[in-house]
Design a protein around this motif. Sequence first.
Motif, mmCIF file in Angstrom:
data_model
loop_
_atom_site.group_PDB
_atom_site.id
_atom_site.type_symbol
_atom_site.label_atom_id
_atom_site.label_comp_id
_atom_site.label_asym_id
_atom_site.label_seq_id
_atom_site.Cartn_x
_atom_site.Cartn_y
_atom_site.Cartn_z
ATOM 1 N N GLN A 80 105.772 -18.341 -53.729
ATOM 2 C CA GLN A 80 105.550 -16.984 -53.447
ATOM 3 C C GLN A 80 104.347 -16.774 -53.021
ATOM 4 O OE1 GLN A 80 106.429 -14.547 -56.859
ATOM 5 N NE2 GLN A 80 104.968 -12.945 -56.190
ATOM 6 N N SER A 81 103.177 -17.393 -53.464
ATOM 7 C CA SER A 81 101.900 -17.049 -52.909
ATOM 8 C C SER A 81 101.037 -18.489 -53.293
ATOM 9 C CB SER A 81 101.007 -15.818 -53.504
ATOM 10 O OG SER A 81 101.065 -16.065 -54.915
ATOM 11 N N ASN A 94 105.825 -18.488 -49.059
ATOM 12 C CA ASN A 94 107.451 -18.451 -48.522
ATOM 13 C C ASN A 94 108.155 -19.953 -48.074
ATOM 14 O OD1 ASN A 94 107.805 -15.645 -48.903
ATOM 15 N ND2 ASN A 94 106.817 -15.232 -46.921
ATOM 16 N N GLU A 95 107.345 -20.757 -48.420
ATOM 17 C CA GLU A 95 107.870 -22.269 -47.865
ATOM 18 C C GLU A 95 108.655 -22.905 -49.133
ATOM 19 O OE1 GLU A 95 106.000 -24.416 -44.781
ATOM 20 O OE2 GLU A 95 103.965 -23.577 -45.644
ATOM 21 N N VAL A 96 109.623 -23.889 -48.783
ATOM 22 C CA VAL A 96 110.297 -24.227 -49.821
ATOM 23 C C VAL A 96 109.976 -25.965 -49.595
ATOM 24 C CG1 VAL A 96 112.820 -24.891 -50.313
ATOM 25 C CG2 VAL A 96 112.078 -22.796 -49.243
ATOM 26 N N PHE A 97 109.971 -26.476 -50.909
ATOM 27 C CA PHE A 97 109.761 -27.946 -50.865
ATOM 28 C C PHE A 97 110.686 -28.563 -52.004
ATOM 29 C CE2 PHE A 97 106.595 -26.187 -53.527
ATOM 30 C CZ PHE A 97 106.490 -26.889 -54.314
ATOM 31 N N ASN A 98 110.724 -29.918 -51.772
ATOM 32 C CA ASN A 98 111.407 -30.774 -52.618
ATOM 33 C C ASN A 98 112.839 -31.103 -52.437
ATOM 34 O OD1 ASN A 98 110.755 -32.839 -54.655
ATOM 35 N ND2 ASN A 98 111.910 -31.571 -56.250
ATOM 36 N N ALA A 99 113.150 -30.565 -51.287
ATOM 37 C CA ALA A 99 114.659 -30.384 -50.983
ATOM 38 C C ALA A 99 115.352 -31.745 -50.846
ATOM 39 C CB ALA A 99 114.998 -29.634 -49.579
ATOM 40 N N VAL A 100 114.404 -32.784 -50.252
ATOM 41 C CA VAL A 100 114.856 -34.143 -50.009
ATOM 42 C C VAL A 100 115.585 -34.631 -51.400
ATOM 43 C CG1 VAL A 100 114.341 -36.510 -49.375
ATOM 44 C CG2 VAL A 100 113.790 -34.591 -48.028
#
Length: 230
Positions: free
Chosen positions: A60-61, A84-90
């Motif tokens: 979020q921030s 707004n970035e996304v992580f840990n998808a792998v």
Amino acid sequence: MRPTISIQDARKVLSNVPYFKGLDSDTFETIVKSAYRQDYEPGQLVILEGEPASGLYIVQSGGLKVSKIALDGREQTLQLLGDNEVFNAVSVFTGADNQATVTAMEPTRLWIIGRDRMLQLLDSNPPLARLIIQDLAGRVSHLISLVEDLSLRSVEARLARLLLEQAVQDVVPRKKWATQTEIAARLGTVSDVVSRTLRKMQERGLIQIARQEIQILNRPELELIAMIDG
């Protein structure tokens, strides 16, 4: 149940995530209600490499770094993350343990969606699966580019590229946590080498170093250096 303002906050943040833009409203609201918020202070670990994946994280921030740490303690920064970035998808979508360590570099607020919920969505929403595949492919491309930089470009070329990428109207702001040690971790080198390289660039009239910023004085020459060995 979470307070209404928290649900509204989650709805606003998650609506900016490309994964969720094509979902029907009922599915999206299910995700919103299953997401939970977590705040982190600078220096606090968010994810530790090798531990089981708990879920998908949305920023979020704030600001975070994704890194790998060698047995000798040397660190390689893989990516910096912001709003707004996304992580840990792998890890979430492959079932593997966390692939890297993620650390908050400044006060950070995250939203987390549990792994089981994301896998349920993947099974029931083919459009979501396509978006995830595209996202993972982009992450692979980023890592290939990183390997190319580390193996084929000199430290000077990598530093020149980093300065050009971060510059806004030829000024690179220097955040408090962006020490030479942190810059070295991004470039795959050590802080002494970064210090010498910055000093040489300044002596050549390419940049001007101040406490809170680095000003690019000769962009064409810096762009030429960034292309060397590439």
